[in-house]
Design a protein around this motif. Structure first.
Motif, PDB file in Angstrom:
ATOM      1  N   MET A   1       0.861  -1.094   0.397  1.00  0.00           N
ATOM      2  CA  MET A   1      -0.174  -0.352   0.185  1.00  0.00           C
ATOM      3  C   MET A   1       0.998   1.485   0.482  1.00  0.00           C
ATOM      4  O   MET A   1       0.421   1.918   1.221  1.00  0.00           O
ATOM      5  N   VAL A   2       1.507   1.726  -1.353  1.00  0.00           N
ATOM      6  CA  VAL A   2       2.468   2.500  -1.257  1.00  0.00           C
ATOM      7  C   VAL A   2       1.925   3.326  -1.690  1.00  0.00           C
ATOM      8  O   VAL A   2       1.853   3.877  -2.676  1.00  0.00           O
ATOM      9  N   ASP A   3       1.370   4.982  -1.091  1.00  0.00           N
ATOM     10  CA  ASP A   3       0.727   5.954  -1.413  1.00  0.00           C
ATOM     11  C   ASP A   3       0.531   7.349  -1.312  1.00  0.00           C
ATOM     12  O   ASP A   3      -0.187   7.921  -0.764  1.00  0.00           O
ATOM     13  N   ASN A   4       1.903   7.542  -0.875  1.00  0.00           N
ATOM     14  CA  ASN A   4       2.111   9.093  -0.561  1.00  0.00           C
ATOM     15  C   ASN A   4       3.314   9.570  -1.808  1.00  0.00           C
ATOM     16  O   ASN A   4       4.007   8.620  -2.405  1.00  0.00           O
TER      17      ASN A   4
ATOM     18  N   THR B   1      -2.738  12.057  -1.172  1.00  0.00           N
ATOM     19  CA  THR B   1      -2.868  10.959  -1.440  1.00  0.00           C
ATOM     20  C   THR B   1      -3.316  10.838  -3.763  1.00  0.00           C
ATOM     21  O   THR B   1      -3.008   9.764  -3.949  1.00  0.00           O
TER      22      THR B   1
END
Lengths: 274, 274, 274
Positions: free
Chosen positions: A56-59, A84
């Protein structure tokens, strides 16, 4: 685009879906998920149960670099924020640079103006491999109809022409979820007749489907096969889970179990495509 | 650091772990968790089931003040954003000022550059009481090896020298999760042989372990005992849960049940340390 | 405010609660939830199981417009950030403009300064239809007592005078959760005697109660009836779920099942009000 151009039997077969599941489990593709706070845990657990590896790489700092190494990327607009959405743009840029397949799940598109713009701008940046949504979301991406949040007021059948239009104009596969899922690349059409109504009583089942599509897109050159495989796996597992469930709570638990238990052969024999 | 300096039997005993669990349940320490959107609910439920009190205070306005009154602080870099990383710095500052133990769970360190820098800068700010990660994350903190998101490409055995180096240089306890968990303060070493492979099929089991360590650190002066107690509780409960589970969904449910049901005596008798 | 003014039997009856549940299921109100990262999924699943439609629209760009079309709005301060608190203000503004009922769940008010200010400023902006919290949170909104994060150090009975004061001064209904829930509009008082202690071992049960209140407020003109109906449904379902549960994990699963299974008649017959 006439009906004559559609050959559902030839488009995707249950055996091809079974082979795709076997490949998914053999290779455990890394699925970068930029999704919403409601379904993040559920999405990761669905991917793990099915045989993929969630990340969950969402930056905005890391999303682009990660999309270059991921097997597939999911972008879901369920709870978008400024940071995001910046990460979503970065991830799509990285996916484009590396040729990583990416899936757009435009939650509530059409019903909410800002995120509809976000979703369209992501498609403008780089065509998604697959767009997955319910009927009103797919219609909403084309500027038509209104939505009611994540609910779908329309049926896949009603928006099929629009789905084909979207698929053709964006050179993508469009997967419209509903009682009978309709999937098209503009030319071919696949209908998936599996599933259970209780799926609508658990949040994030559709969102998890988008994530599964990103996983299958990592192991299928044909995006229509990837979308069909994800839909088939989820809906066949859901049918099995619904049998023993008392309600939505036990259904969700059983769905995770069944996603890990169903074999490729069982998937092929349970799947009803047209 | 020779093998002669390691006396695993003397380091931590099952009876000490059982006593730590009894203390945890008697005192219900408040665990401030700055964690990620994927596992926040799961982490809170694990803490509650085990007998601690979760408090997810992860905004920059409140994190420092809360860390001064919390029993323990968890910082997990699973989905870091600019505002939550500012909160992490604030929490560590508060923990330092008040002497609150804090645990660093450097999710995906080594594999992703930005968050690796965040994790290292937090250690620079104030030494963590415990660092918990998988093998590639621990190696990643030292600048070596690469990671694959949250997956671990290496085994705890392979990075044991690095774990000892990290523990010594940072004056912390390093807990490396894997098939056999390896925990060290640089001098002493504890291996925990419990657990079940299905733990890797549910998201956030490792993240929840970091939170449990922060809870046990609130009731144990010896950080190695705290880390061992958390690992022992989670892995023994997982073994019990795995027995009745059909797949990852029912396992996760049963794990919460077992965390609340396992008694200190059962924990002591089930635990296999070396 | 004398005891003579309180007539608990007349205030709300089990039959009225049963009718409210039937209306909720018949109309499926859209509940906009601005809640925290810990309980977002759980909250959405509770709403779905009960018969409402969740929509987690919590960004500043869309929150106001959505509050104008939602059936009810929940604002929960569990993990507030700068952008989501801006969204909360926008949502309350939209609720005011459209007359949409809104529920404030001031998680950890009193215990944490910044969010207490956020909660009070939201009440200043536009009076909430219902304020739901535990005893220390309700007291905290009035500037008294301290809290310990989300834990409640006080009982509803102890803060009843303050709850009435808050209800009267803010022209709202105040629902104080506890072993016996106390709900008041300043004049009337309803006590709900249902529930089970295991509810405190699962994160977000109280948060989900706030969301259910927003759902019932969409189908009840009387906010005290709405708050009572939500409390009654949740606590009666919890009693049923607790019977078969082994621990907090299986309880949470069964609670979702029971929320969908309990009929209006069963709710009326199980409910104990005074």
């Amino acid at each position: 685009m006439t009906d004559a151009s559609v050959d559902p039997v030839a488009a995707v077969t249950p055996d091809e879906v079974a082979e795709a599941l076997a490949r998914l489990r053999a290779t455990t593709p890394l699925v970068q998920s930029l999704t919403n706070i409601v379904v993040a845990q559920w999405t990761a657990n669905v991917l793990l149960a099915a045989g993929a590896a969630p990340a969950m790489v969402d930056n905005p700092h890391e999303a682009e670099a990660f999309a270059r190494v991921a097997g597939g990327v999911l972008v879901n607009t369920g709870t978008p924020y400024d940071d995001t959405t910046a990460a979503m743009r970065a991830a799509v840029t990285g996916a484009q640079a590396a040729g990583t397949p990416w899936v757009l799940d435009p939650v509530a598109a059409g019903g909410l103006a800002w995120r509809t713009g976000v979703a369209v701008s992501l498609m403008d940046l780089h065509a998604p491999t697959i767009v997955r949504g319910n009927a009103s979301e797919i219609a909403g991406l084309l500027g038509g109809l209104g939505g009611r949040g994540v609910d779908s007021a329309d049926s896949p059948e009603e928006v099929l022409d629009r789905a084909r239009e979207l698929a053709t104009s964006r050179r993508t596969v469009v997967a419209v979820s509903g009682a009978v899922d309709h999937l098209t690349d503009g030319e071919r059409l696949v209908r998936v007749h599996n599933g259970d109504p209780v799926m609508t009583k658990v949040t994030g089942v559709g969102c998890a489907l988008g994530a599964l599509m990103a996983g299958f897109a990592a192991v299928c050159d044909d995006a229509l096969l990837a979308a069909t495989s994800a839909t088939g796996l989820l809906t066949v597992a859901a049918e099995r889970a619904a049998r023993a469930a008392r309600g939505p709570g036990s259904f969700a638990v059983a769905l995770l179990d069944e996603l890990s238990l169903v074999t490729p052969d069982e998937l092929a024999s349970g799947l009803v495509l047209s």
